[in-house]
Structures are given as structure tokens and as C-alpha cells.
Design an enzyme around this catalytic site. Structure first.
Site, PDB file in Angstrom:
ATOM      1  N   ASP A  44      97.634 -61.114  51.836  1.00  0.00           N
ATOM      2  CA  ASP A  44      96.558 -61.700  51.040  1.00  0.00           C
ATOM      3  C   ASP A  44      97.118 -62.643  49.979  1.00  0.00           C
ATOM      4  O   ASP A  44      96.370 -63.313  49.269  1.00  0.00           O
ATOM      5  CB  ASP A  44      95.657 -60.637  50.427  1.00  0.00           C
ATOM      6  CG  ASP A  44      96.401 -59.644  49.542  1.00  0.00           C
ATOM      7  OD1 ASP A  44      97.612 -59.814  49.317  1.00  0.00           O
ATOM      8  OD2 ASP A  44      95.746 -58.688  49.063  1.00  0.00           O
ATOM      9  N   SER A  45      98.444 -62.744  49.911  1.00  0.00           N
ATOM     10  CA  SER A  45      99.103 -63.739  49.067  1.00  0.00           C
ATOM     11  C   SER A  45      98.709 -65.160  49.451  1.00  0.00           C
ATOM     12  O   SER A  45      98.895 -66.100  48.664  1.00  0.00           O
ATOM     13  CB  SER A  45     100.626 -63.593  49.155  1.00  0.00           C
ATOM     14  OG  SER A  45     101.048 -63.572  50.509  1.00  0.00           O
ATOM     15  N   LYS A 112      98.160 -53.203  56.493  1.00  0.00           N
ATOM     16  CA  LYS A 112      98.871 -52.764  55.287  1.00  0.00           C
ATOM     17  C   LYS A 112      97.850 -52.457  54.196  1.00  0.00           C
ATOM     18  O   LYS A 112      96.905 -53.217  53.981  1.00  0.00           O
ATOM     19  CB  LYS A 112      99.849 -53.823  54.787  1.00  0.00           C
ATOM     20  CG  LYS A 112     100.644 -53.363  53.546  1.00  0.00           C
ATOM     21  CD  LYS A 112     101.738 -54.350  53.166  1.00  0.00           C
ATOM     22  CE  LYS A 112     101.213 -55.571  52.463  1.00  0.00           C
ATOM     23  NZ  LYS A 112     100.609 -55.256  51.121  1.00  0.00           N
ATOM     24  N   GLU A 114      97.450 -51.069  50.092  1.00  0.00           N
ATOM     25  CA  GLU A 114      98.067 -50.773  48.797  1.00  0.00           C
ATOM     26  C   GLU A 114      97.570 -49.431  48.269  1.00  0.00           C
ATOM     27  O   GLU A 114      96.394 -49.099  48.409  1.00  0.00           O
ATOM     28  CB  GLU A 114      97.737 -51.867  47.780  1.00  0.00           C
ATOM     29  CG  GLU A 114      98.389 -53.198  48.076  1.00  0.00           C
ATOM     30  CD  GLU A 114      98.164 -54.220  46.968  1.00  0.00           C
ATOM     31  OE1 GLU A 114      97.746 -53.820  45.861  1.00  0.00           O
ATOM     32  OE2 GLU A 114      98.415 -55.417  47.203  1.00  0.00           O
ATOM     33  N   GLU A 181     107.243 -52.795  45.968  1.00  0.00           N
ATOM     34  CA  GLU A 181     107.281 -54.083  45.282  1.00  0.00           C
ATOM     35  C   GLU A 181     107.473 -53.912  43.779  1.00  0.00           C
ATOM     36  O   GLU A 181     106.913 -53.000  43.157  1.00  0.00           O
ATOM     37  CB  GLU A 181     105.982 -54.859  45.525  1.00  0.00           C
ATOM     38  CG  GLU A 181     105.939 -56.204  44.821  1.00  0.00           C
ATOM     39  CD  GLU A 181     104.746 -57.061  45.191  1.00  0.00           C
ATOM     40  OE1 GLU A 181     104.624 -58.184  44.653  1.00  0.00           O
ATOM     41  OE2 GLU A 181     103.937 -56.621  46.034  1.00  0.00           O
TER      42      GLU A 181
END
Length: 265
Positions: A44-45, A112, A114, A181
Site C-alpha cells: 500500500d506504499s 499481508k 499489519e 519494520e
């Protein structure tokens, strides 16, 4: 042509070989990057790198599915992971419905998600319903507003213990790997040793089982800012600017197109 990775080969890589992951957002760059990378992450970056947003939070399911399809089309041999955007996995049932959309509408191999202990039951629900999940602990970009910014984790005892607990919970829930991260190197090493699944680092030092970078950062195309953990392997932005400038000059001077660029009778 490299052999496509699977969850089995990725999990088996722990302690045997370093894993390489890069982001990809379109078919063209996916086709260029997949030979070097074990995994391609449709992150989503993309919302920051290519839409110009200040963070990742406004990315939508429609965007992620569109870009994941593009990456899968451009690199059909790649192991592709779709980042689940903010707000798409608030409950186990919502998460399952959205992940099913990803699997039905793209050829993604995994998603993925978070979060740590609070996401563990949700991850278990997905895994129990045939969704392959990569976890993401440590600094969580989707929590940037609630946590007051991009804060490195592990510099105090409380955050050190919390990230370690999160990683163990994600593993126990059935994730096949996890991203860690924005943490101190000693925390990343502790997590890597504490779990049996591969740990992919970004801004987490060298002790992890692999590394991931955003391709536009790594190739020097994104110039708005450069995180400390990024190494630029190419000055892409300058190369593009120079090429565009040369093209413009040749057009203005009548040098382009030459005979070789025109159709004969």
C-alpha cells in the site's frame, strides 16, 4: 527463468538462505524485478510513491486488487503478496470476505496484514479458510496517525517486549512469514531467533532472514524523502530527467525522428 517460490520453499529458507523481497505495483516493473526477488509485495506504499499521498491510509481494496492483478500479469512466475489496506480487515468476517476477493480476482499467492496480538485471532480465521498470510510487526505504517508518527520500536523495554510478543502471536496464528519494520537491530535479531517462520526486515538491520525495500526508493526514483534504511542502487530520477531533456532537445532541433524511426513506402 527462476522457479516460482511457494510457501513451503519460503518457510524452508529460514536459516538456509536470505530471502529477497521487493515491492512492485505494475506489470512492467514486476517483469523487470521478479528475476532478482523471491517475493514481490504489492504494498500500500504505492499510495505514497505514486499517488502522492502523505501516508498509506487512503489506499482502497479496488486499488490493491487492480495493482495486484497488474503485477501477477507482468510476472506470472513470481510469488506475489497483496498488502491488505487500512480498514479492510477490521473484523474476521470482513477480512475473510476481502481476502477472498483478492484470491478470486487476482493470482496473488498471499496477503499481508499489519498487527500483532490483536490481529492473531483474525489471522487464524483466515488461515483456517485457506488464506496464506504474511504478518507485519514493529513499526506499522497503517497506525501512523494513532501512534503519533513513524516511531522506531525497541528502544525501550515496553516496546521491545510488545513486538516480540506480537511476532510470536502472529506465528502461532499460522502466518507463514512476517515483515518486521522500523525496529532496533537487537530487537529484530531477537524476533528472528524467537520464531520459526522467516522474518523479512525493513529498517531492521542485517540479522533477519531477508530484506524488503520499496523499488522506487531502492532505484532512486522517489525523491520526496529518503529513509535512513534505504540504500539507492540507481539514481533513477536523474537518469529519467536527463533522458527526457535529451529527447526534448532533439525534437526542438529537428534531430528526432531520424530516417531509421520513420516508415518507408
Amino acid at each position: 527463468m527462476r522457479k516460482k517460490e511457494t510457501i513451503t520453499t519460503i518457510k524452508a529458507a529460514k536459516g538456509e538462505r536470505k530471502l529477497v523481497m521487493l515491492t512492485a505495483y505494475d506489470a512492467l516493473f514486476a517483469s523487470l524485478l521478479h528475476e532478482a526477488a523471491d517475493m514481490l509485495l504489492v504494498g500500500d506504499s504505492l499510495n505514497m510513491s505514486f499517488l502522492g499521498e502523505p501516508d498509506t491510509l487512503s489506499a482502497t481494496m479496488e486499488q490493491m486488487i487492480y495493482h495486484t492483478r497488474a503485477v501477477c500479469n507482468g510476472a506470472p512466475e513470481a510469488f506475489v503478496i497483496c498488502d491488505m489496506p487500512f480498514g479492510s480487515v477490521n473484523t474476521p468476517d470482513e477480512a475473510l470476505a476481502n481476502c477472498v476477493k483478492v484470491f478470486q480476482q487476482t493470482r496473488a499467492d498471499a496477503v499481508k496484514i499489519e498487527g500483532g496480538t490483536e490481529r492473531a485471532p483474525l489471522i487464524r480465521h483466515l488461515v483456517d479458510n485457506a488464506i496464506a498470510v504474511m504478518g507485519h510487526v514493529g513499526l506499522k505504517p497503517q497506525s501512523v496517525r494513532s501512534e503519533g508518527g513513524y516511531i522506531v520500536q525497541g528502544r525501550d523495554e515496553e516496546s521491545f517486549k510488545k513486538v516480540l510478543e506480537d511476532a510470536r502471536a502472529v506465528e502461532a496464528a499460522g502466518a507463514f512469514a512476517l515483515v518486521i519494520e522500523g525496529v532496533t537491530p537487537d530487537l529484530a535479531e531477537a524476533v528472528t531467533k524467537a520464531v520459526k517462520i522467516p522474518v523479512i526486515g525493513i529498517g531492521a538491520g542485517r540479522a533477519t532472514d531477508g530484506q524488503v525495500l520499496v523499488w522506487s526508493d531502492m532505484l532512486g526514483f522517489f525523491e520526496a524523502f529518503k529513509p535512513k534504511f534505504v540504500k539507492r542502487y540507481l539514481n533513477g530520477a536523474e537518469l529519467v530527467r536527463n533522458a527526457a531533456k535529451t529527447y526534448a532537445e532533439e525534437v526542438k532541433e529537428g534531430k528526432f525522428p531520424e530516417d531509421m524511426h520513420t516508415y518507408g513506402k
